[in-house]
Design an enzyme around this catalytic site. Structure first.
Site, mmCIF file in Angstrom:
data_model
loop_
_atom_site.group_PDB
_atom_site.id
_atom_site.type_symbol
_atom_site.label_atom_id
_atom_site.label_comp_id
_atom_site.label_asym_id
_atom_site.label_seq_id
_atom_site.Cartn_x
_atom_site.Cartn_y
_atom_site.Cartn_z
ATOM 1 N N TYR A 1 0.300 -11.072 13.383
ATOM 2 C CA TYR A 1 1.274 -10.134 12.804
ATOM 3 C C TYR A 1 1.070 -8.761 13.443
ATOM 4 O O TYR A 1 0.005 -8.160 13.313
ATOM 5 C CB TYR A 1 1.069 -10.082 11.292
ATOM 6 C CG TYR A 1 1.961 -9.114 10.529
ATOM 7 C CD1 TYR A 1 3.214 -8.725 11.012
ATOM 8 C CD2 TYR A 1 1.555 -8.609 9.300
ATOM 9 C CE1 TYR A 1 4.020 -7.851 10.295
ATOM 10 C CE2 TYR A 1 2.354 -7.736 8.568
ATOM 11 C CZ TYR A 1 3.577 -7.359 9.074
ATOM 12 O OH TYR A 1 4.372 -6.494 8.364
ATOM 13 N N CYS B 1 0.855 -1.198 0.000
ATOM 14 C CA CYS B 1 0.000 0.000 0.000
ATOM 15 C C CYS B 1 0.887 1.243 0.000
ATOM 16 O O CYS B 1 1.709 1.423 0.901
ATOM 17 C CB CYS B 1 -0.887 -0.025 1.232
ATOM 18 S SG CYS B 1 -1.835 1.470 1.427
ATOM 19 N N TYR C 1 -0.601 -5.848 11.745
ATOM 20 C CA TYR C 1 -2.069 -5.806 11.660
ATOM 21 C C TYR C 1 -2.600 -5.911 13.089
ATOM 22 O O TYR C 1 -3.231 -6.887 13.477
ATOM 23 C CB TYR C 1 -2.602 -6.913 10.750
ATOM 24 C CG TYR C 1 -2.348 -6.622 9.297
ATOM 25 C CD1 TYR C 1 -2.947 -5.529 8.684
ATOM 26 C CD2 TYR C 1 -1.475 -7.406 8.542
ATOM 27 C CE1 TYR C 1 -2.690 -5.226 7.348
ATOM 28 C CE2 TYR C 1 -1.214 -7.110 7.211
ATOM 29 C CZ TYR C 1 -1.826 -6.015 6.629
ATOM 30 O OH TYR C 1 -1.567 -5.712 5.317
ATOM 31 N N ALA D 1 6.915 4.615 6.419
ATOM 32 C CA ALA D 1 8.103 3.810 6.744
ATOM 33 C C ALA D 1 8.206 3.598 8.258
ATOM 34 O O ALA D 1 8.528 2.501 8.725
ATOM 35 C CB ALA D 1 9.359 4.499 6.213
ATOM 36 N N GLY D 2 7.899 4.636 9.043
ATOM 37 C CA GLY D 2 8.127 4.579 10.492
ATOM 38 C C GLY D 2 7.425 3.420 11.174
ATOM 39 O O GLY D 2 8.056 2.619 11.876
HETATM 40 P P1 FDA Z 1 1.451 4.719 12.058
HETATM 41 O O1 FDA Z 1 2.019 6.050 11.880
HETATM 42 O O2 FDA Z 1 0.018 4.609 12.458
HETATM 43 O O3 FDA Z 1 2.371 3.915 13.060
HETATM 44 C C1 FDA Z 1 2.126 2.581 13.456
HETATM 45 C C2 FDA Z 1 2.735 2.348 14.841
HETATM 46 O O4 FDA Z 1 4.128 2.653 14.832
HETATM 47 C C3 FDA Z 1 2.127 3.233 15.919
HETATM 48 O O5 FDA Z 1 2.171 2.560 17.159
HETATM 49 C C4 FDA Z 1 3.076 4.422 15.945
HETATM 50 O O6 FDA Z 1 3.019 5.139 17.168
HETATM 51 C C5 FDA Z 1 4.407 3.759 15.709
HETATM 52 N N1 FDA Z 1 5.367 4.623 15.017
HETATM 53 C C6 FDA Z 1 5.140 5.302 13.863
HETATM 54 N N2 FDA Z 1 6.233 5.968 13.497
HETATM 55 C C7 FDA Z 1 7.170 5.720 14.424
HETATM 56 C C8 FDA Z 1 8.507 6.150 14.578
HETATM 57 N N3 FDA Z 1 9.066 6.980 13.704
HETATM 58 N N4 FDA Z 1 9.210 5.738 15.667
HETATM 59 C C9 FDA Z 1 8.636 4.899 16.577
HETATM 60 N N5 FDA Z 1 7.360 4.449 16.463
HETATM 61 C C10 FDA Z 1 6.633 4.857 15.399
HETATM 62 N N6 FDA Z 1 1.692 -4.276 6.240
HETATM 63 C C11 FDA Z 1 2.512 -5.062 5.514
HETATM 64 O O7 FDA Z 1 3.435 -5.669 6.065
HETATM 65 N N7 FDA Z 1 2.361 -5.158 4.153
HETATM 66 C C12 FDA Z 1 1.394 -4.484 3.489
HETATM 67 O O8 FDA Z 1 1.294 -4.602 2.274
HETATM 68 C C13 FDA Z 1 0.501 -3.664 4.246
HETATM 69 N N8 FDA Z 1 -0.510 -2.976 3.650
HETATM 70 C C14 FDA Z 1 -1.387 -2.206 4.410
HETATM 71 C C15 FDA Z 1 -2.440 -1.536 3.802
HETATM 72 C C16 FDA Z 1 -3.326 -0.774 4.567
HETATM 73 C C17 FDA Z 1 -4.441 -0.033 3.888
HETATM 74 C C18 FDA Z 1 -3.172 -0.710 5.979
HETATM 75 C C19 FDA Z 1 -4.134 0.083 6.826
HETATM 76 C C20 FDA Z 1 -2.121 -1.374 6.587
HETATM 77 C C21 FDA Z 1 -1.214 -2.120 5.811
HETATM 78 N N9 FDA Z 1 -0.149 -2.795 6.402
HETATM 79 C C22 FDA Z 1 0.682 -3.575 5.638
HETATM 80 C C23 FDA Z 1 0.079 -2.676 7.846
HETATM 81 C C24 FDA Z 1 1.123 -1.578 8.102
HETATM 82 O O9 FDA Z 1 2.404 -2.094 7.836
HETATM 83 C C25 FDA Z 1 1.074 -1.135 9.581
HETATM 84 O O10 FDA Z 1 -0.188 -0.625 9.874
HETATM 85 C C26 FDA Z 1 2.155 -0.096 9.885
HETATM 86 O O11 FDA Z 1 2.371 -0.064 11.271
HETATM 87 C C27 FDA Z 1 1.773 1.276 9.389
HETATM 88 O O12 FDA Z 1 2.828 2.185 9.528
HETATM 89 P P2 FDA Z 1 2.504 3.753 9.505
HETATM 90 O O13 FDA Z 1 3.739 4.485 9.721
HETATM 91 O O14 FDA Z 1 1.681 4.041 8.292
HETATM 92 O O15 FDA Z 1 1.510 3.851 10.729
#
Ligand code: FDA
Length: 534
Positions: free
Chosen positions: A472, A174, A475, A179-180
């Site tokens: 996982y 997606c 998720y 990345a974080g």
């Molecule tokens: P977000 O910002 O919400 O962070 C997720 C968690 O990490 C939170 O607890 C946050 O506080 C913490 N965090 C964020 N940034 C941080 C940082 N810099 N330092 C420390 N902690 C930090 N997974 C997968 O493996 N393969 C896939 O293809 C997909 N596809 C997918 C599609 C869709 C539509 C969704 C909703 C989810 C996925 N995922 C996925 C799951 C995805 O990998 C997972 O939700 C990640 O945690 C999202 O990272 P974000 O930074 O976007 O989220």
């Protein structure tokens, strides 16, 4: 940590700003803002970095990275402030002031946390939103890149493809995922059978620990570096950036899609797939999606298994391989498309196969409300079990539900379970993620969708991993256990969900957490607790 003192002027400006916006604040709020404004030093910075409730841009900044509208209702708890740092010193200041004035910090990168943990909390909190930390530096000569945590996967893939069509990065499908959070939980996509998880390909990181120290791999030490590559976000510190190893891909890859519904033997073909897919060469990625679709009979519904995959090679090689190993699929040339790896990112991301610029658009796809749950499967599910799974997708609540089932094997079998916190390696035929979705307008009825996903999960019990029932962490599913929100959480209590996500690696994660954040400042409903925290 020592911070320089500045004049009171910036704070007074914030006071004026807040008065104009009509915000009413209690003492801790004032204290926090006072603390932060002194450190940010000038009004122009403050106005770009601090968003308190009632500021005209507060809602748009909050909503910009909410990718699950289940957590975007008037009743959803809101942060007292959103801080969007422009530089590292702003991150340190936010950390310092949150700690000092008792606000929980929720770190947000892409905002895809499926339980909303990066932007929702039951206790007073602020969001540290890394939306301005999106720089990406690709070094094709050394086949590495530095990626800041707020960058999306789409931005990363775009930046790589702008320099070369024979290097890539093995992360998720997606394009708006950040990345974080993604790297913090593992991260898999179309290249994981060849190269492992995103986390398996991280070679350095830049992190701020709870004491405000800026650390790299060497200074944080191998235990912490191990923990941040899969142990879950918001737990060990704030990761600012990651150094990743790029991986080779051919200039041309082949993608394919074959749809089979119940009337076309979907059940039998999926049953057979379970015995074959995990043993196929690691150049091949294969995913099955189960969804409800219209039947050829007017007004009727059926269930479809969509077999979608990618070979790191040409179409002839793919067809020969599948005809030899999995003839039941009936793969034909018209199901296949040769393209570059970056085009395959559009294909798997559900984006139009036009300009790759769409990878930079965070709003290219609609946002829905959703609930996710995940499983790992180690023995083929009998046909009767698959029939039951399929029939659940005919239920009313499953109009917008999907089971996403990527085959494991390949490189995942070669990596020891304790190499990184992500333990689900050899012995898994596939992972199954069940996602049920509904529109924001249907949020009042979210209970019926969530209960459907719980029934599905319960139905799958006999067919999936046991003791623990693995899941996982990317998720996230708060149904499998949570920490005490305001209070100490014991090792035993956290073990309920911890062993499901991390198996025996949970013990080492607890040890690392106890060492780096003994007072448990970085926390959420499923963050690793330290031993003997207050
Ligand atoms: P977000 O910002 O919400 O962070 C997720 C968690 O990490 C939170 O607890 C946050 O506080 C913490 N965090 C964020 N940034 C941080 C940082 N810099 N330092 C420390 N902690 C930090 N997974 C997968 O493996 N393969 C896939 O293809 C997909 N596809 C997918 C599609 C869709 C539509 C969704 C909703 C989810 C996925 N995922 C996925 C799951 C995805 O990998 C997972 O939700 C990640 O945690 C999202 O990272 P974000 O930074 O976007 O989220």
């Amino acid at each position: 940590m020592k911070f320089p003192q500045f004049s009171m002027l910036p704070f007074l400006m914030v006071v004026v700003m807040l008065s104009l916006s009509g915000t009413t604040l209690s003492h801790p709020h004032w204290d926090f803002l006072h603390c932060l404004s002194l450190r940010l030093a000038n009004y122009s910075t403050i106005s770009k970095v601090i968003y308190v409730q009632n500021n005209p841009s507060y809602s748009s900044v909050l909503n910009a990275s909410i990718h699950n509208t289940r957590f975007s209702t008037p009743a959803t708890p809101k942060p007292f402030a959103i801080i969007t740092p422009l530089k590292t010193s702003h991150v340190r200041s936010t950390l310092y002031c949150s700690k000092k004035h008792g606000f929980q910090l929720r770190i947000r990168s892409g905002g895809h946390d499926v339980e909303g943990l990066s932007f929702v909390s039951e206790v007073p909190f602020v969001i540290l939103d890394l939306l301005n930390f999106r720089a990406i530096k690709v070094d094709t000569k050394n086949e590495v890149a530095w990626v800041q945590s707020g960058a999306t996967l789409g931005e990363l893939y775009y930046a790589i493809a702008a320099k070369t069509n024979t290097l890539a990065f093995p992360a998720g499908m997606c394009h708006t995922v950040g990345a974080g959070g993604h790297f913090s939980g593992g991260g898999y996509g179309t290249l994981f059978r060849k190269y492992g998880l995103a986390a398996d390909n991280i070679i350095d990181a830049r992190m701020i620990d709870v004491n405000g120290r800026i650390l790299d791999r060497k200074s944080m030490g191998e235990d912490v570096f191990w923990a941040i590559r899969g142990g879950g976000g918001n737990t060990f510190g704030i990761v600012l950036a990651w150094k990743i190893k790029l991986v080779p891909v051919p200039a041309v890859v082949t993608v394919f899609t074959v749809n089979k519904n119940l009337e076309q033997n979907a059940t039998k073909i999926f049953h057979r797939w379970q015995y074959i897919a995990h043993k196929l060469p690691d150049d091949l990625f294969m995913n099955v999606w189960i969804t409800k679709v219209n039947s050829s009979q007017v007004g009727m519904k059926t269930v479809q298994a969509t077999f979608r995959g990618m070979l790191l090679g040409g179409v002839d090689e793919l067809i020969t391989l599948i005809q030899d190993k999995f003839p039941e699929l009936g793969l034909a040339e018209e199901n296949c498309n040769e393209m570059s790896w970056i085009e395959s990112v559009l294909y798997f991301g559900g984006l139009p196969l036009q300009s790759v610029d769409i990878l930079l658009d965070k709003n290219a796809l609609p946002t829905l409300s959703l609930k996710a749950k995940s499983d790992y499967v180690k023995e083929p599910i009998p046909e009767s079990g698959i029939e039951g799974l399929m029939s659940m997708f005919l239920e009313e609540e499953a109009d917008n539900a999907v089971a996403m089932i990527p085959a494991f094997g390949g490189k995942m079998d070669d990596i020891p379970e304790n190499e990184l916190p992500y333990p689900h390696r050899a012995g898994n035929l596939f992972e199954a993620t069940y996602i049920v979705q509904w529109t924001k307008e249907e949020n009042a009825e979210s209970g019926k969708y969530i209960s459907w996903s719980r029934r599905l999960y319960s139905y799958m019990t006999p067919y999936v991993s046991k003791s623990p029932r693995e899941a996982y962490v990317n998720y996230r599913d708060l149904d499998i256990g949570i920490n005490n929100i305001n209070d100490y959480t014991s090792y035993e209590q956290a073990s309920i969900w911890g062993f499901k996500y991390f198996k025996n690696n949970f013990k080492r994660l607890v040890q690392v957490k106890t060492k780096v954040d003994p007072m448990n400042f970085f926390r959420n409903e499923q963050s690793i607790p330290p031993l003997l925290s207050p």
